[in-house]
Enzyme design. Structure first.
Site, short mmCIF file in Angstrom:
data_model
loop_
_atom_site.label_atom_id
_atom_site.label_comp_id
_atom_site.label_asym_id
_atom_site.label_seq_id
_atom_site.Cartn_x
_atom_site.Cartn_y
_atom_site.Cartn_z
N ARG A 215 78.78 -8.37 -135.50
CA ARG A 215 78.50 -9.50 -134.46
C ARG A 215 79.68 -9.90 -133.77
O ARG A 215 80.84 -9.43 -134.06
CB ARG A 215 78.17 -10.88 -135.42
CG ARG A 215 76.81 -10.61 -136.20
CD ARG A 215 76.57 -11.83 -137.01
NE ARG A 215 76.56 -13.07 -135.98
CZ ARG A 215 76.98 -14.23 -136.56
NH1 ARG A 215 77.44 -14.59 -137.78
NH2 ARG A 215 76.92 -15.47 -135.71
N SER B 221 80.91 -12.95 -132.91
CA SER B 221 81.57 -14.21 -133.23
C SER B 221 83.08 -13.96 -133.46
O SER B 221 83.41 -12.84 -133.85
CB SER B 221 80.68 -15.03 -134.16
OG SER B 221 81.43 -14.41 -135.45
N LYS C 141 78.65 -13.37 -148.11
CA LYS C 141 77.85 -14.52 -148.47
C LYS C 141 76.44 -14.72 -147.61
O LYS C 141 75.89 -15.60 -147.98
CB LYS C 141 78.58 -15.70 -148.67
CG LYS C 141 78.75 -16.79 -147.42
CD LYS C 141 79.13 -18.16 -147.52
CE LYS C 141 79.46 -18.49 -146.08
NZ LYS C 141 79.89 -20.11 -146.31
N ASP C 142 76.49 -13.93 -146.28
CA ASP C 142 75.48 -14.12 -145.49
C ASP C 142 74.43 -13.00 -145.86
O ASP C 142 73.32 -12.95 -144.95
CB ASP C 142 75.93 -14.06 -144.03
CG ASP C 142 76.85 -14.98 -143.43
OD1 ASP C 142 76.61 -16.20 -143.99
OD2 ASP C 142 77.44 -14.84 -142.54
N THR D 53 77.57 -31.22 -142.47
CA THR D 53 77.29 -29.70 -143.30
C THR D 53 75.75 -29.64 -142.96
O THR D 53 75.06 -30.47 -143.30
CB THR D 53 77.93 -29.61 -144.70
OG1 THR D 53 77.51 -28.41 -145.18
CG2 THR D 53 77.17 -30.71 -145.46
N SER E 289 74.64 -27.45 -145.19
CA SER E 289 74.42 -26.67 -146.50
C SER E 289 74.09 -27.72 -147.66
O SER E 289 74.71 -28.69 -147.96
CB SER E 289 75.71 -25.71 -146.85
OG SER E 289 75.67 -25.95 -148.31
N LYS F 142 76.28 -30.37 -149.58
CA LYS F 142 75.73 -31.84 -149.37
C LYS F 142 75.50 -32.32 -150.89
O LYS F 142 76.15 -33.50 -151.08
CB LYS F 142 74.49 -31.94 -148.65
CG LYS F 142 73.94 -33.12 -148.70
CD LYS F 142 72.54 -33.05 -147.83
CE LYS F 142 71.71 -34.61 -147.97
NZ LYS F 142 70.81 -34.61 -147.02
N GLY G 196 76.26 -24.01 -135.97
CA GLY G 196 77.20 -23.49 -135.08
C GLY G 196 78.25 -22.68 -135.58
O GLY G 196 78.41 -22.79 -136.94
N ASN G 197 78.96 -21.86 -134.83
CA ASN G 197 80.25 -21.26 -135.44
C ASN G 197 81.38 -22.36 -135.90
O ASN G 197 81.23 -23.41 -135.57
CB ASN G 197 80.62 -20.17 -134.51
CG ASN G 197 81.20 -20.74 -133.08
OD1 ASN G 197 81.96 -21.67 -133.09
ND2 ASN G 197 80.86 -20.06 -131.94
N THR H 251 82.92 -24.45 -133.01
CA THR H 251 81.59 -25.30 -132.69
C THR H 251 81.62 -26.68 -133.68
O THR H 251 81.60 -27.86 -133.40
CB THR H 251 80.33 -24.98 -132.64
OG1 THR H 251 80.37 -23.64 -131.68
CG2 THR H 251 79.46 -25.84 -131.88
#
Ligand SMILES: NCc1[nH]cc(CCC(=O)O)c1CC(=O)O
Length: 301
Positions: free
Chosen positions: A8, A10, A80-81, A125, A127, A131, A148-149, A152
């Site tokens: 990617r 980013s 992890k993605d 967050t 996630s 949280k 966002g990245n 951001t």
């Protein structure tokens, strides 16, 4: 020989791809490596919370297609993605050394313990894992969704007037913003996502030539951790809609695997720690699956 590496675009993706490619160049000076940037669906959909899109592998599908089509020869992702099921026809190779697995807070004002956060502080967050674990430690916190990245999300501290945001230490360190980390959250308080901080190198299955190029940068310890944590993820059939965490530590020849699973609302959350003798990736993987069974039984009890 020329090898095309897909990623990617980013800042994080590019930095980590360059990191891997530089090491590969060092070990394989006769090979020419070229980096190719690929746009994914996840890059195009900007302002929708990820758990509303609900598409596994949102940031990887296009890259995997180019791998299958022979447009690229290997792909670098954040492990992890990656969905726990590997795309048919493709495989992960050796895991290079893992970055810091912890989550951190980037804050207006750095702290030395969570107790120092102001009462009712607003923390960003998206996630559920982050949280609900943070709320366990500090029920008064006001957790708000952000996306966002990395850049951001950090900028939202100012633009949305937050006290701080939760991010992975690995990503922040990789893009060179380590000094802005205001608190390293101990893994005992917020258990990291499975394979957080680790990279995935993906290739066409049975592409032995490429395997051989990557073997020199394998890190055995990271590999064992990732096998255990991802086996757990696979075993609970986890999605990003649930709070899921896993972190493996190896001491001598014993693995300590800490796992966490909860329901969507974070009403019920179970954490388990398993210790087993462990010297091979197979044993690491078996421990992950065993932990998944144990935790599913406890959650349903
Ligand atoms: N979810 C996006 C993502 N994917 C990988 C990382 C960080 C680096 C890593 O864990 O390898 C991040 C950002 C974050 O969670 O803070």
């Amino acid at each position: 020989m020329k090898v095309v590496v897909g990623t990617r675009g980013s800042k994080l993706a590019l930095t980590q791809t360059e990191w891997v490619v530089n090491q590969l160049r060092g070990c394989n000076p006769e090979v020419e490596f070229e980096i190719k940037i690929i746009k994914t669906k996840g890059d195009l959909i900007q302002n929708v919370p990820l758990d509303k899109i609900g598409d596994k592998g949102l940031f990887v599908k296009e890259i995997e297609q180019q791998l299958l089509d022979g447009e690229i020869d290997l792909a670098i992702h954040s492990m992890k993605d990656m969905p726990s099921e590997v795309c048919p026809g493709l495989a992960f190779t050796y895991t290079p050394v893992r970055e810091d697995a912890r989550d951190v807070l980037v804050l207006k004002h750095p702290i030395k313990s969570l107790e120092e956060l102001p009462q009712g502080a607003t923390i960003g967050t998206g996630s559920k894992r982050r949280k609900y674990q943070l709320l366990n430690a500090r029920p008064d916190l006001n957790i708000v969704p952000i996306r966002g990245n990395i850049d951001t999300r950090i900028s939202k501290i100012e633009t949305e007037n937050l006290d701080g945001v939760v991010l992975a230490a690995a990503g922040i360190k990789r893009i060179g913003r380590e000094e802005e980390i205001g608190y390293y959250i101990p893994v005992e308080i917020v258990l990291p996502a499975p394979a957080q901080g680790a990279l995935a190198i993906e290739i066409r299955e049975n592409d032995e030539k490429i395997y051989d190029l990557i073997r020199p940068i394998e890190d055995r310890l990271s590999q064992m951790q990732i096998e255990a944590e991802r086996a757990f993820l696979d075993g609970v059939e986890g999605s990003c809609h649930l709070p899921i965490g896993a972190y493996a530590e190896l001491e001598e020849e014993r693995m300590k695997l800490t796992c966490l699973l909860g329901d969507e609302e974070g009403v019920k959350m179970v954490k388990e720690i398993l210790y087993r003798a462990c010297t091979t990736v197979e044993e690491a993987r078996n421990l992950g699956y065993e932990a998944a069974k144990v935790i599913l039984e406890k959650l349903q009890a």
